[in-house]
Design an enzyme around this catalytic site. Structure first.
Site, short mmCIF file in Angstrom:
data_model
loop_
_atom_site.label_atom_id
_atom_site.label_comp_id
_atom_site.label_asym_id
_atom_site.label_seq_id
_atom_site.Cartn_x
_atom_site.Cartn_y
_atom_site.Cartn_z
CE LYS A 90 83.83 110.26 -19.83
NZ LYS A 90 82.63 110.95 -20.81
CD GLU A 112 82.03 107.65 -27.29
OE1 GLU A 112 82.04 108.23 -26.16
OE2 GLU A 112 81.63 106.47 -27.21
CB SER A 368 84.99 115.08 -13.90
OG SER A 368 86.15 115.64 -14.73
#
Length: 383
Positions: A90, A112, A368
């Site tokens: 991210k 969000e 991830s």
């Protein structure tokens, strides 16, 4: 056919676009114009690349999973986004958008989050760059991701619980977009995945393409298969971008309780046309996954397009397979990955040695994120 280029008029084939209230059209257009300018500016790109290297820890390694490879009869290479600062991919997108927000003169980030990793990255970038951060998070996700809530608050972000609907990522995104409508002058909506109205699906993929570009350079040969988990799909889109013009098969792995590509139909969610879970009346249906980051009823429009043209394939795994995959990877390699990432691992475990993933295959798998945030769930806490 060009693969994973800039969408024409904001559309990836039949998908994408900008389906937002009239009041948000100028804000979306301003983000698009600012990103085009920034992405063509060597100074901006150099600043971002410098932060990714010195602050986020890029490049992340491509780690041979030697023990699992021997067990499965394949060569498995893990792209280690779990080792990036804040513990997931991210940060790649967030640093880029946060720099863009500051370039646009914005003072606040609105975001969000589902699993909390995007929220943590936003709070981190806001602290670094002197911006305020407001993060919307479903109350159900707050219960199962309390560690990440504490991390966001420690970093100075305001975390706002969302109690409507399923109290998960879909509802958090709804509230974040409403908040942006009310404050487009001072706030930037820092969307965490490759969804939302144009330019977000394209912009986020471009910012995440560092994953695939690095992995392709790190490979000594073109892999047979490139695999990543897919919810909204940003880590997969970034990974696929590095291999789309090669002969590698691209495999996205969805949660069986969601799986908008596998089980959805064309529809509009959060400002974009894509494949969406919906009932017979066309109302958005609820997704269900042990992984909060995949608990989403839609998918990025570029993934819907890649599926439609046959360039990427999409599979599903269930929660039991995911939990087993975390344990298998941990015991074989000493790596505890996130529940989201474990979806990709679970498919490899199931497929290895079958016609879907023949013995001897060279596989690149994007991890991830890391699994610290999921310990309570794995210990039998909140599911």
């Amino acid at each position: 056919m060009a693969i994973m280029t800039e969408p024409r008029h904001g559309r990836f084939g039949d998908f994408g676009g900008r389906f937002v209230p009239e009041s948000l059209v100028p804000a979306c257009a301003a983000v698009e114009e600012a990103f085009r300018s920034a992405w063509a500016d060597p100074t901006f790109r150099g600043h971002l690349d410098g932060l990714l290297a010195s602050y986020a820890g890029r490049p992340t390694p491509l780690t041979p999973a030697l023990n699992l490879s021997a067990q499965l009869g394949i060569t498995l290479l893990l792209k280690r986004e779990d080792l990036a600062h804040t513990g997931s991919h991210k940060i790649n997108n967030v640093l880029g958008q946060a720099l863009l927000a500051r370039r646009m003169g914005k003072t606040r980030l609105i975001a969000e989050t589902g699993a909390g990793q995007h929220g943590v990255a936003v709070a981190t970038a806001a602290a670094l760059l002197g911006l305020r951060a407001t993060v919307y998070m479903g109350s159900r996700d707050i219960e199962r991701q309390q560690l990440n809530v504490f991390r966001m608050e420690l970093l100075g972000a305001e975390v706002i619980p969302v109690t409507s609907g399923s109290r998960t990522l879909k509802d958090a995104t709804n509230e974040a977009m409403r908040a942006w409508v009310a404050d487009t002058a001072d706030a930037h909506f820092l969307l965490g995945s490759v969804g939302g109205p144009h330019p977000y699906p394209w912009m986020v993929r471009e910012l995440q393409s560092v994953i695939g570009d690095e992995a392709q350079r790190q490979c000594v040969a073109v892999p047979d298969v490139v695999v990543a988990c897919v919810g909204g799909g940003s880590n997969a889109a970034g990974t696929f971008a590095g291999f789309a013009d090669t002969t590698a098969r691209l495999i996205g792995v969805e949660a069986a309780g969601g799986a908008a590509i596998t089980n959805g139909a064309p529809g509009v969610v959060h400002g974009t046309r894509s494949l969406v879970l919906q009932d017979a009346e066309g109302q958005i249906a609820e997704a269900e996954s042990i992984a909060a980051g995949l608990d989403y009823p839609g998918v990025g429009p570029e993934h819907a397009h890649l599926n439609a043209i046959g360039r990427a394939e999409y599979r599903t795994v269930d929660d039991a397979e995911v939990v087993d995959a975390i344990g298998r990877l941990a015991r074989a390699e000493g790596i505890i990955c996130a529940l989201e990432s474990a979806h990709a691992v679970a498919w490899v475990l199931r497929a290895a040695g079958t016609p879907d993933l023949p013995a001897g295959s060279l596989v690149v798998l994007t991890l991830s994120g890391r699994g610290d945030k999921d310990m309570a769930t794995l210990r039998g806490g909140v599911a």
